[in-house]
Design an enzyme around this catalytic site. Sequence first.
Site, PDB file in Angstrom:
ATOM      1  N   GLY A 150     -17.786   7.594  -2.512  1.00  0.00           N
ATOM      2  CA  GLY A 150     -16.705   7.543  -3.491  1.00  0.00           C
ATOM      3  C   GLY A 150     -16.972   6.407  -4.463  1.00  0.00           C
ATOM      4  O   GLY A 150     -18.094   5.919  -4.597  1.00  0.00           O
ATOM      5  N   ASN A 151     -15.912   5.979  -5.099  1.00  0.00           N
ATOM      6  CA  ASN A 151     -16.035   4.957  -6.143  1.00  0.00           C
ATOM      7  C   ASN A 151     -16.698   3.669  -5.646  1.00  0.00           C
ATOM      8  O   ASN A 151     -17.605   3.134  -6.296  1.00  0.00           O
ATOM      9  CB  ASN A 151     -14.628   4.692  -6.689  1.00  0.00           C
ATOM     10  CG  ASN A 151     -14.613   3.606  -7.712  1.00  0.00           C
ATOM     11  OD1 ASN A 151     -14.330   2.457  -7.396  1.00  0.00           O
ATOM     12  ND2 ASN A 151     -14.951   3.936  -8.932  1.00  0.00           N
ATOM     13  N   GLY A 171     -20.111   7.081   2.986  1.00  0.00           N
ATOM     14  CA  GLY A 171     -19.176   7.337   1.890  1.00  0.00           C
ATOM     15  C   GLY A 171     -19.916   7.346   0.565  1.00  0.00           C
ATOM     16  O   GLY A 171     -20.955   6.692   0.420  1.00  0.00           O
ATOM     17  N   LYS A 178       0.849  -1.196   0.000  1.00  0.00           N
ATOM     18  CA  LYS A 178       0.000   0.000   0.000  1.00  0.00           C
ATOM     19  C   LYS A 178       0.875   1.233   0.000  1.00  0.00           C
ATOM     20  O   LYS A 178       1.995   1.207   0.524  1.00  0.00           O
ATOM     21  CB  LYS A 178      -0.882   0.022   1.248  1.00  0.00           C
ATOM     22  CG  LYS A 178      -2.114   0.891   1.102  1.00  0.00           C
ATOM     23  CD  LYS A 178      -3.176   0.147   0.325  1.00  0.00           C
ATOM     24  CE  LYS A 178      -4.496   0.837   0.315  1.00  0.00           C
ATOM     25  NZ  LYS A 178      -5.560  -0.114  -0.057  1.00  0.00           N
TER      26      LYS A 178
HETATM   27  N1  GLU Z   1      -7.194   0.051  -3.476  1.00  0.00           N
HETATM   28  C1  GLU Z   1      -7.966  -1.134  -3.676  1.00  0.00           C
HETATM   29  C2  GLU Z   1      -8.045  -1.965  -2.413  1.00  0.00           C
HETATM   30  O1  GLU Z   1      -7.901  -1.484  -1.306  1.00  0.00           O
HETATM   31  C3  GLU Z   1      -7.495  -1.917  -4.883  1.00  0.00           C
HETATM   32  C4  GLU Z   1      -6.045  -2.315  -4.857  1.00  0.00           C
HETATM   33  C5  GLU Z   1      -5.550  -2.836  -6.205  1.00  0.00           C
HETATM   34  O2  GLU Z   1      -6.317  -2.900  -7.135  1.00  0.00           O
HETATM   35  O3  GLU Z   1      -4.369  -3.153  -6.259  1.00  0.00           O
HETATM   36  O4  GLU Z   1      -8.334  -3.124  -2.465  1.00  0.00           O
END
Ligand code: GLU
Length: 428
Positions: free
Chosen positions: A221-222, A219, A107
């Site tokens: 968002g997406n 929320g 992350k």
């Molecule tokens: N940010 C998204 C998650 O928390 C997707 C991560 C990704 O696609 O690598 O799962």
Amino acid sequence: MEDKSYNPFANAQAQFDRVAAIIGLNEATCDLLRQPLREHHVLIPVRMDDGTTKVFKGFRVMHNDARGPAKGGIRFHPQETADTVRALAMWMTWKCAVVDIPLGGGKGGVICDPHNLSETEQERLCRGWIRQLAKEMGPCIDVPAPDVMTNGKHMLWMLDEFETIHGGKYPGFITGKPIEMGGSLGRTEATGFGTIYVLREALKDLGIKPENTSLSIQGFGNVAQYAARMFTKLGGKVVAVSCWDNGEKTSYTYRKKDGLAMDTLAGITDTFGCINKEKAVAAGCEVLPGDAWIEQDVDILMPAALENQITPANVNRISRQVKILLEGANGPTTPDADDTIKERGIFLLPDFLANAGGVTCSYFEQVQSNSNYYWEKEEVLEKLDTKMTSAYRAVRELAQRKNLYMRDAAYVIAINRVAQAVRMRGWV
Ligand code: GLU
């Protein structure tokens, strides 16, 4: 000082430790899996539009890559901390393992508020983050994606910087790219849709018809937007949505008891998921305090914003009508509030299972990008549904067979898979 009980990394470690004890993991494996394998802290100087330079702090944490290259998003958030990124990286490892895709967990984050940055400043920030980390990441090492307040546009600037530095085309370096530039059809919808595929299966198991259910979401968002759309398509009613109001620096809950119209709501929402309050009022929404989403008389509650939103301070405000907690966000429930959810018998769809659709589709995007051959949207969504459904089925089956809480069952499956990978590699 951050309150330790609400430190997401302490939360992630506490969850891990409990399940490691259930499984009887040996000490070396525990030591290896309860913290990140490596992490990078960087400073990113950015030339601002007014000619001054501002220095931002950024992170990339790789929790584990025993099952494959690390995978996980990059967030832009003013309250980002190293511990938040550590927790999110760890949850990515479990997320990829529970849906059984050959990827590890990572992350990234930058402490910033993109609301206050122009397009060009955001572009320089994206490029700066990559410049600091380009040697540590790559399609076979660690692959970023969008997350809170980042999107396809940011991913493409990052890809362009990475390709410039490495001198070649590496479309598999990043996922969540715009469709015209190597993205996968369905990726934008994937996380939200995935949560509802899992919810659909849970409703079947509980003998509840989707068309008789109502939902309150934190929320917009997406994740929340596409979840809400798919839920409405199944016949359910979205009654309340809460979100941040950047102008007033507070959050509001927008409610319509006979169901919010998703197209209308999405049409008055900015790219960061903030609904325009005046337009919402004009569209006939009631405006309630930001935290009112949690106390609605609905069948399903969906925290789909940030971590640490359901705490001992508000968990008892959850209505007796609520049957399912669908965790769209990562880490929305603190461990002590989680105990209350368990005691009350609310059926939990835990975060790293429920929201795994995003990374699953990212995996499909990587496969398509690396082979330079792109699939139809139906094919992507069908494959996504199959993956999410079988992951849910495996977790549910284990939870029933061993009488485990759904979160623990998901952890048992994920940790066992990662522990097996580190063993097979001879790391422990
Ligand atoms: N940010 C998204 C998650 O928390 C997707 C991560 C990704 O696609 O690598 O799962």
